[in-house]
Scaffold this active site. Structure first.
Site, PDB file in Angstrom:
ATOM      1  N   TYR A 135       5.498  -6.887 -15.209  1.00  0.00           N
ATOM      2  CA  TYR A 135       5.060  -6.921 -13.806  1.00  0.00           C
ATOM      3  C   TYR A 135       3.597  -6.489 -13.649  1.00  0.00           C
ATOM      4  O   TYR A 135       3.208  -6.016 -12.576  1.00  0.00           O
ATOM      5  CB  TYR A 135       5.974  -6.030 -12.956  1.00  0.00           C
ATOM      6  CG  TYR A 135       7.305  -6.672 -12.619  1.00  0.00           C
ATOM      7  CD1 TYR A 135       7.363  -7.883 -11.928  1.00  0.00           C
ATOM      8  CD2 TYR A 135       8.508  -6.063 -12.961  1.00  0.00           C
ATOM      9  CE1 TYR A 135       8.585  -8.477 -11.605  1.00  0.00           C
ATOM     10  CE2 TYR A 135       9.736  -6.640 -12.636  1.00  0.00           C
ATOM     11  CZ  TYR A 135       9.758  -7.846 -11.960  1.00  0.00           C
ATOM     12  OH  TYR A 135      10.967  -8.429 -11.629  1.00  0.00           O
TER      13      TYR A 135
ATOM     14  N   ASN B  64      17.094  -7.497  -5.518  1.00  0.00           N
ATOM     15  CA  ASN B  64      17.291  -8.931  -5.299  1.00  0.00           C
ATOM     16  C   ASN B  64      17.831  -9.681  -6.529  1.00  0.00           C
ATOM     17  O   ASN B  64      17.616 -10.873  -6.695  1.00  0.00           O
ATOM     18  CB  ASN B  64      16.023  -9.576  -4.734  1.00  0.00           C
ATOM     19  CG  ASN B  64      14.833  -9.451  -5.661  1.00  0.00           C
ATOM     20  OD1 ASN B  64      14.942  -8.874  -6.748  1.00  0.00           O
ATOM     21  ND2 ASN B  64      13.698  -9.994  -5.259  1.00  0.00           N
TER      22      ASN B  64
HETATM   23  N1  UDP Z   1       9.469  -6.429  -4.655  1.00  0.00           N
HETATM   24  C1  UDP Z   1       9.743  -5.308  -3.891  1.00  0.00           C
HETATM   25  N2  UDP Z   1       9.161  -5.180  -2.661  1.00  0.00           N
HETATM   26  C2  UDP Z   1       8.325  -6.125  -2.150  1.00  0.00           C
HETATM   27  C3  UDP Z   1       8.036  -7.260  -2.927  1.00  0.00           C
HETATM   28  C4  UDP Z   1       8.626  -7.379  -4.177  1.00  0.00           C
HETATM   29  O1  UDP Z   1      10.498  -4.426  -4.319  1.00  0.00           O
HETATM   30  O2  UDP Z   1       7.843  -5.950  -1.021  1.00  0.00           O
HETATM   31  C5  UDP Z   1      10.081  -6.580  -5.988  1.00  0.00           C
HETATM   32  C6  UDP Z   1      11.250  -7.562  -5.984  1.00  0.00           C
HETATM   33  O3  UDP Z   1      12.249  -7.085  -6.879  1.00  0.00           O
HETATM   34  C7  UDP Z   1      10.607  -8.820  -6.540  1.00  0.00           C
HETATM   35  C8  UDP Z   1       9.654  -8.223  -7.569  1.00  0.00           C
HETATM   36  O4  UDP Z   1       9.130  -7.069  -6.912  1.00  0.00           O
HETATM   37  O5  UDP Z   1      11.558  -9.709  -7.107  1.00  0.00           O
HETATM   38  C9  UDP Z   1       8.498  -9.088  -7.991  1.00  0.00           C
HETATM   39  O6  UDP Z   1       7.803  -9.523  -6.850  1.00  0.00           O
HETATM   40  P1  UDP Z   1       7.322 -11.040  -6.711  1.00  0.00           P
HETATM   41  O7  UDP Z   1       6.416 -11.111  -5.537  1.00  0.00           O
HETATM   42  O8  UDP Z   1       6.817 -11.519  -8.023  1.00  0.00           O
HETATM   43  O9  UDP Z   1       8.685 -11.797  -6.304  1.00  0.00           O
HETATM   44  P2  UDP Z   1       9.622 -12.805  -7.130  1.00  0.00           P
HETATM   45  O10 UDP Z   1       8.731 -13.637  -7.995  1.00  0.00           O
HETATM   46  O11 UDP Z   1      10.606 -11.984  -7.916  1.00  0.00           O
HETATM   47  O12 UDP Z   1      10.324 -13.629  -6.080  1.00  0.00           O
END
Ligand code: UDP
Ligand code: MG
Length: 169
Positions: A69, A132
């Site tokens: 991440y 999620n």
């Molecule tokens: N996340 C969170 N709070 C936020 C946005 C993201 O806890 O406001 C977490 C969530 O688990 C997400 C992960 O960070 O799946 C990675 O974020 P990203 O924007 O890459 O979303 P994704 O690609 O998983 O949809």
């Protein structure tokens, strides 16, 4: 030396492995594992016609997750995210198929479960953005990086999918 030769051989074998489409990295997060959603999630990708080429259950280290991440390191939720992802085992997978990066993201739904349509994984199985259930690579480039971060080349299996004939023209 032996490791180097084996690594090179595995690399050659991997690039020689031709199936249709591209590859993507998927991880069922600790909440998905704890809530016994592993079978349900794999079933969805299998039924769709995607090919499973790598699969393992592991307790990810904070170091691995911080790297995974890294693009989000300046976001306020970064530490909490790394903590959540290391709070239990995850199921790491590599799936292959035509447009698989986009297809998997569509099947997963939006980042926020409240914005995810019913029928998507996040739309069907969770309520909060911070829990999620599943991760999927967001581009072919990040898929490549994530696959090499989570899997050694020899952990990706090159196998002939006999369903391919009925899935692709
Ligand atoms: N996340 C969170 N709070 C936020 C946005 C993201 O806890 O406001 C977490 C969530 O688990 C997400 C992960 O960070 O799946 C990675 O974020 P990203 O924007 O890459 O979303 P994704 O690609 O998983 O949809
Ligand atoms: Mg993302």
């Amino acid at each position: 030396m032996i490791c180097l030769v084996l690594g090179l051989f595995a690399g050659l074998f991997q690039t020689a492995c031709s199936g249709p489409g591209e590859r993507t990295f998927v991880a069922i997060k600790p909440d998905g594992v704890q809530r016994h959603l592993v079978g349900e999630i794999i079933r969805r990708f299998e039924r769709k016609g995607l090919q499973l080429v790598g699969l393992k259950l592991l307790q990810a280290s904070e170091e691995l997750l911080r790297e995974h991440y890294i693009a989000l390191r300046d976001r306020p939720f970064y530490s909490r995210l790394v903590q959540y992802m290391s709070s239990g085992p995850v199921v790491a997978m590599v799936w292959q198929g035509l447009d698989v990066v986009k297809t998997v993201r569509t099947m997963i739904g939006e980042t926020n479960p409240a914005e995810s349509l019913p029928g998507t994984i996040r739309g069907d199985f969770c309520v909060e953005v911070s829990k999620n259930v599943i991760h999927g690579s967001d581009s072919a480039e990040s898929a490549g990086q994530e696959i090499s971060l989570w899997f050694r080349p020899e952990e990706l299996i090159c196998w002939e999918d006999t369903a391919e004939h009925w899935l692709y023209a």
